[in-house]
Design an enzyme around this catalytic site. Structure first.
Site, short mmCIF file in Angstrom:
data_model
loop_
_atom_site.label_atom_id
_atom_site.label_comp_id
_atom_site.label_asym_id
_atom_site.label_seq_id
_atom_site.Cartn_x
_atom_site.Cartn_y
_atom_site.Cartn_z
N LYS A 166 0.90 -0.95 -0.50
CA LYS A 166 -0.23 -0.09 0.47
C LYS A 166 0.13 1.65 0.35
CE LYS A 166 -1.83 1.32 3.95
NZ LYS A 166 -1.39 3.20 4.59
N ASN A 167 1.70 1.24 0.77
CA ASN A 167 2.60 2.26 0.99
C ASN A 167 3.50 2.60 0.03
OD1 ASN A 167 1.14 3.32 2.54
ND2 ASN A 167 2.78 2.42 4.46
N ARG A 226 -3.69 9.41 4.48
CA ARG A 226 -2.73 10.63 4.52
C ARG A 226 -1.86 10.97 3.40
NH1 ARG A 226 -0.17 15.02 8.00
NH2 ARG A 226 2.21 14.05 7.90
N CYS A 268 -5.41 7.15 9.63
CA CYS A 268 -4.97 6.88 11.03
C CYS A 268 -4.72 7.99 11.61
CB CYS A 268 -3.94 6.09 11.17
SG CYS A 268 -4.91 4.48 10.26
N ARG A 305 0.87 14.30 13.69
CA ARG A 305 0.45 14.31 12.35
C ARG A 305 1.32 15.90 11.54
NH1 ARG A 305 -1.45 8.66 10.03
NH2 ARG A 305 0.20 8.76 8.51
N PRO A 306 1.53 16.24 11.99
CA PRO A 306 1.80 17.56 11.24
C PRO A 306 2.22 17.34 10.08
CG PRO A 306 3.54 17.49 12.47
CD PRO A 306 2.70 16.35 13.01
N ILE A 307 2.44 18.53 8.70
CA ILE A 307 3.92 18.74 7.74
C ILE A 307 4.25 19.70 7.37
CG2 ILE A 307 0.85 17.70 6.05
CD1 ILE A 307 0.85 20.66 5.74
N ASP A 308 4.86 20.05 8.30
CA ASP A 308 5.71 21.26 8.60
C ASP A 308 7.04 20.65 7.56
OD1 ASP A 308 6.27 19.28 10.80
OD2 ASP A 308 7.85 20.36 11.61
N LEU A 309 7.99 19.20 8.06
CA LEU A 309 8.72 18.55 7.26
C LEU A 309 8.04 19.03 5.41
CD1 LEU A 309 9.66 15.80 9.78
CD2 LEU A 309 10.35 18.04 9.19
N ASP A 362 4.54 0.32 11.79
CA ASP A 362 3.39 -0.57 11.40
C ASP A 362 2.83 -1.86 11.12
OD1 ASP A 362 2.44 1.81 9.74
OD2 ASP A 362 3.20 1.26 8.33
N ARG A 367 -8.46 -0.29 4.20
CA ARG A 367 -7.96 0.61 3.91
C ARG A 367 -6.85 0.15 2.84
NH1 ARG A 367 -6.34 5.36 7.83
NH2 ARG A 367 -5.02 5.62 5.86
N1 EPU Z 1 6.09 14.40 11.02
C1 EPU Z 1 6.14 15.89 11.24
N2 EPU Z 1 6.41 16.27 10.76
C2 EPU Z 1 6.07 16.12 9.15
C3 EPU Z 1 5.56 14.48 8.56
C4 EPU Z 1 6.19 14.00 9.53
O1 EPU Z 1 6.31 16.00 12.43
O2 EPU Z 1 6.23 17.10 8.04
C5 EPU Z 1 6.02 12.48 12.05
C6 EPU Z 1 4.82 12.28 12.60
O3 EPU Z 1 4.18 13.13 13.05
C7 EPU Z 1 5.26 10.97 12.91
C8 EPU Z 1 6.39 10.88 12.31
O4 EPU Z 1 6.44 12.04 11.98
O5 EPU Z 1 5.48 11.01 14.10
C9 EPU Z 1 6.30 9.36 11.41
O6 EPU Z 1 5.68 10.53 10.37
P1 EPU Z 1 5.92 9.96 8.48
O7 EPU Z 1 5.49 11.27 8.03
O8 EPU Z 1 7.40 9.41 7.97
O9 EPU Z 1 5.19 9.44 7.44
P2 EPU Z 1 3.70 9.19 6.91
O10 EPU Z 1 4.58 9.74 5.50
O11 EPU Z 1 2.73 10.31 7.08
C10 EPU Z 1 3.94 6.54 6.07
C11 EPU Z 1 2.69 5.76 6.13
C12 EPU Z 1 2.18 5.27 7.43
C13 EPU Z 1 3.82 4.56 8.42
C14 EPU Z 1 5.24 6.00 8.20
C15 EPU Z 1 6.65 5.28 9.16
C16 EPU Z 1 1.87 6.17 4.08
C17 EPU Z 1 0.95 6.33 2.80
N3 EPU Z 1 1.83 5.86 5.54
O12 EPU Z 1 2.69 7.73 6.60
O13 EPU Z 1 1.78 3.67 7.79
O14 EPU Z 1 3.63 4.27 10.15
O15 EPU Z 1 5.26 6.42 7.08
O16 EPU Z 1 6.53 4.56 8.77
O17 EPU Z 1 2.64 5.61 3.66
C18 EPU Z 1 0.55 2.55 7.82
O18 EPU Z 1 0.44 1.91 7.02
O19 EPU Z 1 -0.81 1.56 8.28
C19 EPU Z 1 0.44 3.78 7.74
C20 EPU Z 1 0.17 4.47 8.76
#
Ligand code: EPU
Length: 423
Positions: free
Chosen positions: A31-32, A101, A125, A130-134, A311, A403
């Protein structure tokens, strides 16, 4: 994705205590890995064809969003053809974007191609803030300006220019978004501190097939911007998390299962924990056989790849509930990923949460109960718990499971699990 004709949705899953899972099954595509690739299809005017795309609701939602942006999407079995010859940057449906997301991954490609984008803040989820600042800081380094207001992000750019992008945390999504934008930027981008999950590398694989010059070099990701990308045909990697989930289901029931397409090299941490707990794991060309029962408690710390995957944390917790002794799970990636604890306690588990650590004291048995899939992996954990709990477990809110798992009940029941979907 149009439904394959099988049932998704429905009221609940009913699971009876099951004997050892035995037999052979195959995992679907990650999926990811697929979700960012669907966004990447917007980077070219030519068709992108993806094979083995899983029939899950996150994919259907991404397809709806692709159509909102003007892409033509057609499907033949598990093959998708996306053609984004003409695109528009209409702000997509809030309800669909807020379900997942990955909707925010359209930002990088749209900024690269169109220059000005309005996107609702993403959902997914409820496992943390889960902010988007990065993502936004990464875009900013490439010359993008943005404002966030009223639940939306408005972002625009003049010329997108390659740059050094330092990510303070290896966010998977931020890394993917910056890579996609950088593919059409002028000059070279180097991402320092980016994520190196197999799904990120697979996205680079697709982009390379589309003519991008991107590679992982000495722990950094380097992208040489190209004027344009072309179409490509690609088969994404198998789903390591689905494979790991099936491995645990086998190990908690003391089964003997061959999992075709299980990517052994992406499952090192999962394998080593299961072996430590007493199961036997035998990789074979194209899959993994798992044999025997997990019995010994474990100590797990989730962290970015190549660490133990967050995960898989919930599914391991379900297993720990019946191991003989005390296990600990430290969740370091998301700050609120213990929603399954409450549901497991309803089934008789002894779990004590202290901050981001869960201490699980093994109990002799779990009891079937009515529980809720609070998020995707929590749902998977409850399926595992249901296999070993006395009596019947009823899992509600299974839309979360749909999902990310394609007909999970079919795969488990093909191995002998007593699980049915009530529609
Ligand atoms: N984070 C920030 N700022 C940002 C982005 C992330 O603080 O701008 C924090 C998040 O809040 C979190 C951490 O960084 O605490 C990791 O988040 P990341 O961005 O790595 O995760 P993601 O891209 O939102 C993907 C997977 C998730 C998986 C995570 C970590 C997808 C669509 N989702 O999420 O998958 O848990 O990476 O490996 O690729 C799942 O499949 O069940 C799932 C949640």
């Amino acid at each position: 994705m149009k439904n394959s004709g099988k049932t998704t949705g429905g009221k609940c899953l009913r699971i009876q205590k099951s004997g050892p899972l035995c037999g052979r099954c195959a995992v679907g595509t990650s999926k990811n890995a697929v979700l960012p690739m669907l966004a990447a299809a917007l980077l070219t005017r030519e068709p992108v064809v993806l094979h083995h795309v899983p029939d899950i609701s996150d994919v259907s939602d991404m397809i709806s969003l692709l159509r909102t942006f003007g892409a033509r999407v057609s499907q033949s079995g598990h093959t998708l053809r996306i053609c984004a010859r003409h695109i528009k940057t209409t702000s997509p449906n809030f309800h669909i974007s807020s379900r997942l997301r990955a909707s925010f991954l359209f930002m990088g490609p749209l900024l690269a191609r169109e220059g000005c984008v309005t996107m609702p803040l993403p959902g997914g989820c409820a496992i943390g803030r889960r902010p988007i600042d990065l993502h936004l800081k990464g875009f900013e380094a490439l010359g993008v300006k943005s404002i966030t207001a009223s639940g939306h992000v408005l972002a625009w750019r003049q010329t997108l220019r390659g740059a050094a992008v330092h990510l303070a945390y290896p966010s998977v999504g931020a890394t993917e978004n910056v890579i996609m934008a950088a593919c059409l930027a002028r000059g070279k981008t180097v991402i320092i501190g980016g994520a190196c999950e197999p799904e990120v590398c697979d996205l680079i694989g697709l982009l390379t097939a589309m003519g991008a010059k991107a590679e992982v070099k000495d722990g950094r990701i380097e992208i040489e911007g190209a004027g344009q990308l072309h179409g490509a045909e690609y088969t994404p990697i198998p789903d390591r998390i689905e494979a790991g989930t099936l491995m645990i289901a086998a190990a908690v029931t003391g089964g003997d299962v061959r999992i075709d397409r299980a990517p052994h090299k992406h499952l090192m941490q999962v394998t080593s924990k299961l072996v430590e707990a007493g199961a036997e794991v035998f990789p074979y060309p194209g899959g993994i056989r798992i044999y025997g029962r997990a019995r010994t408690p474990m100590d797990i710390v989730s962290s970015p790849y190549p660490g133990f995957p967050t995960d898989m944390q919930a599914q391991f917790m379900a297993a720990c509930c019946v191991l003989g002794g005390q296990s600990t799970i430290l969740e370091t990636v998301f700050e609120n990923r213990f929603l399954h604890v409450h549901e497991l306690i309803k089934m008789g588990a002894h779990i004590d949460v202290r901050g981001n650590t869960a201490v699980i004291t093994g109990v002799g048995r779990l009891c079937g109960a009515e529980v809720k899939a609070t998020d995707l992996r929590a749902g998977a954990a409850l399926c595992i718990a249901g296999l070993i709990a006395d009596g019947e477990t009823v899992i509600q809110d299974i839309r979360h499971l749909d999902r990310g798992y394609e007909h999970i009940e079919d795969k488990l029941s093909s191995l002998g699990a007593l699980i049915t979907r009530e529609v």
